[in-house]
Design an enzyme around this catalytic site. Structure first.
Site, short mmCIF file in Angstrom:
data_model
loop_
_atom_site.label_atom_id
_atom_site.label_comp_id
_atom_site.label_asym_id
_atom_site.label_seq_id
_atom_site.Cartn_x
_atom_site.Cartn_y
_atom_site.Cartn_z
N GLY A 1 0.83 -1.21 0.00
CA GLY A 1 0.00 0.00 0.00
C GLY A 1 0.86 1.25 0.00
N SER B 1 0.25 5.60 -1.83
CA SER B 1 -0.51 6.78 -1.39
C SER B 1 -0.66 6.75 0.12
CB SER B 1 -1.90 6.82 -2.04
OG SER B 1 -2.69 5.73 -1.61
N ARG C 1 -1.72 -1.81 -6.10
CA ARG C 1 -2.40 -2.41 -7.25
C ARG C 1 -2.25 -1.62 -8.54
NH1 ARG C 1 -8.40 -3.63 -5.23
NH2 ARG C 1 -8.11 -1.54 -4.38
N SER D 1 -2.94 -1.65 11.74
CA SER D 1 -4.34 -1.92 12.06
C SER D 1 -5.09 -0.59 11.95
CB SER D 1 -4.47 -2.54 13.46
OG SER D 1 -5.82 -2.79 13.80
N TYR E 1 -14.74 -4.06 8.27
CA TYR E 1 -13.47 -3.38 8.51
C TYR E 1 -12.98 -3.62 9.93
CZ TYR E 1 -10.01 0.39 8.34
OH TYR E 1 -8.85 1.12 8.36
N LYS F 1 -9.45 -5.56 11.16
CA LYS F 1 -8.44 -4.85 11.93
C LYS F 1 -8.27 -5.43 13.34
CE LYS F 1 -7.20 -1.91 8.75
NZ LYS F 1 -5.83 -1.93 8.18
#
Length: 266
Positions: A8, A11, A33, A138, A152, A156
């Protein structure tokens, strides 16, 4: 030269972390991605820190074989991973009964399983070298359940449990495991999330201003440097992390009353 792998990393918090470590002279491998976004980030970092310091891999971390292969290519190019930070994540708010199975599973697979896949790719090598640092990202939503965030929160919370168990296994082998719980953070994903955040969640979560991504990244780096296990942001999340079983009944009582008032006045 330190090799930092960030999932990730194109950004938000991941990119802010990449800038910090690139500024320290580390070699950076970024997984995300969208190739076009990765290429833009690579160009930015290369311009400031040198073309040989940044490697990119277009990867969906939800796919284990794809993730492991991408990370191994990064290690072949830049050497063994010294620091892994798992920032890749998605959030799709919605009431449980309205959230599709695909949307629910996508959050579990990306946020939780995606982190596991990245850890699996580097763990054996770190264990053999008896060194390495892993930071699992997390969320504050991994400390308390939030209306409209069933998937979500589940993903987490799971990361926290994984981190606790893995910390015990990794410690004798010189691997330091950490887990952090960022608050709302000024990122492109946060902007998209707000468009779908239920009003009940907004009452609960919207009372605290989001943190800048740079501030969150700086705190994460300090925690990695210091070998901290659990990393909290602000007194509210620290209280939840340290005294959750004591304070959550009162918070849930307040949340329930706030939500009930919204239900009466749509």
């Amino acid at each position: 030269m330190t090799h930092v792998i960030i999932t990730g990393g194109s950004s938000g918090i991941g990119l802010a972390l990449a800038r910090i470590y690139a500024g320290r002279g580390a070699r950076i491998s970024l997984l995300a991605r969208t190739l076009s976004v990765l290429e833009a980030v690579q160009g930015e970092l290369a311009k400031d820190h040198g073309a040989s310091t940044v490697r990119i891999e277009s990867t969906d971390v939800a796919d284990e074989s794809q993730t492991v292969a991408a990370i191994h290519r990064c290690e072949e190019a830049f050497g063994p991973c010294d620091i892994l930070i798992t920032c890749a994540g998605v959030v799709e708010p919605g009431l449980f009964e309205a959230l599709s199975s695909d949307a629910f599973d996508r959050q579990l697979q990306t946020n939780f399983s995606g982190s596991i896949h990245a850890v699996r790719a580097v763990y054996a090598g770190m264990k053999a070298r008896r060194s390495g640092r892993i930071m699992l990202v997390s969320s504050g939503a991994g400390l308390i359940g939030i209306h409209g965030y069933t998937a979500y929160c589940a993903s987490k919370f799971a990361l926290h449990g994984f981190a606790e168990a893995l910390r015990s296994e990794a410690r004798p082998h010189g691997i330091r495991i950490s887990v952090c719980f960022p608050p709302d953070t000024e990122t492109p994903q946060f902007t998209r999330e707000l468009e779908h955040r239920p009003p009940e969640a907004a009452v609960i979560m919207g009372r605290v201003a989001p943190w800048p991504a740079d501030a969150v990244a700086s705190r994460i780096v300090r925690a990695i440097d210091g070998g901290e296990f659990e990393v909290f942001f602000g007194w509210t999340l620290r209280a939840l992390g340290r005294f959750g079983s004591t304070v959550k009944p009162f918070l849930n009582w307040w949340f329930d009353r706030a939500i009930q008032r919204i239900s009466r006045h749509p």
